[in-house]
Design a protein around this motif. Sequence first.
Motif, PDB file in Angstrom:
ATOM      1  N   VAL A   6       1.006  -1.245   0.099  1.00 24.03           N
ATOM      2  CA  VAL A   6      -0.057  -0.065   0.094  1.00 24.03           C
ATOM      3  C   VAL A   6       0.982   1.130  -0.129  1.00 24.03           C
ATOM      4  O   VAL A   6       1.940   1.228   0.760  1.00 24.03           O
ATOM      5  CB  VAL A   6      -1.084   0.073   1.160  1.00 24.03           C
ATOM      6  CG1 VAL A   6      -0.229   0.042   2.581  1.00 24.03           C
ATOM      7  CG2 VAL A   6      -1.899   1.082   1.002  1.00 24.03           C
ATOM      8  N   TRP A   8      -4.872   6.173  -0.850  1.00 21.60           N
ATOM      9  CA  TRP A   8      -3.869   5.289  -0.620  1.00 21.60           C
ATOM     10  C   TRP A   8      -4.250   4.412  -2.035  1.00 21.60           C
ATOM     11  O   TRP A   8      -5.367   4.213  -2.819  1.00 21.60           O
ATOM     12  CB  TRP A   8      -4.256   4.097   0.265  1.00 21.60           C
ATOM     13  CG  TRP A   8      -4.187   4.871   1.594  1.00 21.60           C
ATOM     14  CD1 TRP A   8      -5.148   5.365   2.422  1.00 21.60           C
ATOM     15  CD2 TRP A   8      -3.008   5.550   2.431  1.00 21.60           C
ATOM     16  NE1 TRP A   8      -4.652   6.127   3.326  1.00 21.60           N
ATOM     17  CE2 TRP A   8      -3.382   6.213   3.410  1.00 21.60           C
ATOM     18  CE3 TRP A   8      -1.660   5.469   1.880  1.00 21.60           C
ATOM     19  CZ2 TRP A   8      -2.535   6.800   4.229  1.00 21.60           C
ATOM     20  CZ3 TRP A   8      -0.679   6.081   2.899  1.00 21.60           C
ATOM     21  CH2 TRP A   8      -1.276   6.843   4.085  1.00 21.60           C
ATOM     22  N   ALA A  43      -3.807   0.316  -3.115  1.00 22.47           N
ATOM     23  CA  ALA A  43      -3.208  -0.717  -2.637  1.00 22.47           C
ATOM     24  C   ALA A  43      -3.133  -1.740  -4.067  1.00 22.47           C
ATOM     25  O   ALA A  43      -3.595  -1.767  -4.705  1.00 22.47           O
ATOM     26  CB  ALA A  43      -4.615  -1.528  -1.861  1.00 22.47           C
ATOM     27  N   LEU A  85      -8.271  -3.589   3.167  1.00 20.46           N
ATOM     28  CA  LEU A  85      -8.854  -3.367   1.802  1.00 20.46           C
ATOM     29  C   LEU A  85      -9.827  -4.159   1.898  1.00 20.46           C
ATOM     30  O   LEU A  85     -10.020  -5.504   2.157  1.00 20.46           O
ATOM     31  CB  LEU A  85      -7.721  -3.933   1.022  1.00 20.46           C
ATOM     32  CG  LEU A  85      -8.124  -3.964  -0.393  1.00 20.46           C
ATOM     33  CD1 LEU A  85      -8.534  -2.463  -1.135  1.00 20.46           C
ATOM     34  CD2 LEU A  85      -7.265  -4.613  -1.267  1.00 20.46           C
TER      35      LEU A  85
END
Length: 471
Positions: free
Chosen positions: A367, A374, A376, A423
């Motif tokens: 990440v 963000w 990921a 996530l």
Amino acid sequence: MVTASIEGFLGDAERLGVHSFVLLRGGRTVAEGAWHPYELDQPQTLYSLSKSFTSTAVGLAVADGLLAVDDLVEDHLPGADLRGMRVRHLLTMTTGHDSESGDSMAADPDDDWVRGFLRHPVVHEPGTRFVYNSGATYALSAIVQRLTGETLLDYLRPRLFEPLGFGPATWDTCPRGISTGGWGLTLRPRDLAAFGQLYLQRGRWQDRQLVPAEWVDAATAAQVPNADPTGSQESLDWQQGYGFQFWRCRHDAYRGDGAFGQFIVVAPKVDTVVAVTSGTTDMQAVLDAIFTHLVNAPTQDAPTQDAPTQDAPAQVVADLSLPALTDAAEPRADLPGRFHTADPPRPPRRHHRPEIDQPSRIVGFAVVRAAHGWLAELHDEHGVHRFTCEPGRWHPSAMTTSDGVANPVATTGAWLGPTTFELRVCHTGDPATRSYTVEFDDTGATITPSDSVGFEFTEHPVVRALVAART
């Protein structure tokens, strides 16, 4: 503009994991809504709700004079002594089997599911016991396809789907190209509501009789008993009798029914149809909410604001959303910021989307900070997937498998703590959201995948990833 009954349903539905609903009364759409990132126009996997559409295809084939419900199955699918099993027994799940036939079908060395079904032991006299068996519905699909030369989807498209205005539809097939019948159909929530209204109107749509009224009456009647012999009061709506691939319900209603809460509930006495898609572990609670708030509610709801008039447009309930993640902490500044790798990738599986209860084969995870939150990176046997994670939002994306198929998803992600990132990947055509909880440390990361719902398990093997070499 939401009535008290609908507001009550929304409260229960959100807690239970409902993803969309459409409410029809008197043939009119009264209210509808979807919990973002799910959408009313996105086809959904229906699981066993597919069975009611297979039943309809059989009814149309009967109307076309191609078969009768009392035909012997062996006259259409020869190859075994089925002890007098008839098409009627396939329709009512009274085939004489004492278990699902799926294992026998899948075990056939030549991928001949029909032969696998015929080899499954018939241990009771057909017609004497109700045993839920998706293989029986597959056998119905095989019969219809042999008689018509078309898959169920091709057979139903001009006779049912197009007149009802259905959107995109798909139906899984077995290795030999026969529609699976008992599962595998995808349709939009609004399509489900239209199908329910067709049945409420005894097969008539506008000025056409699409399905014979006699078939509708027979398919939705209690053809066989299915009450729990122990007298259990749990799951009462699965004990009210079974028709031709339709379930009877309490409150003199009936329904089509699929795993994790895919429902079409038809209540003729109050002229009401409710279509629901869900990702729930408590299907009975969803039915309870439907009956309490939408079917058995007073005819004139007490409105929270202004009640809709008879001619008002449907209430599209806005601002519905599954919870999205927001950062609860800043990540530790000295955490490794590049990609992490674990075991070498295994050969890719041959399927078009990450399926419920398929083990999560993670190779690595990373990440990094992005412009609006963000980014990921999830590395699995299909390759590297990059997902945008904006705080408090679901971000639409696609997850491409190794065969090049891009499956629609939506993602949200955030730091739960200085070293913990989560996530969530919502497969918006399916009921499951897969979560990846990642605990970073100085030497790598521990990745814990889990699913919101699953057939046999929801927890996947924990993966330990080590810091990748910097490039």
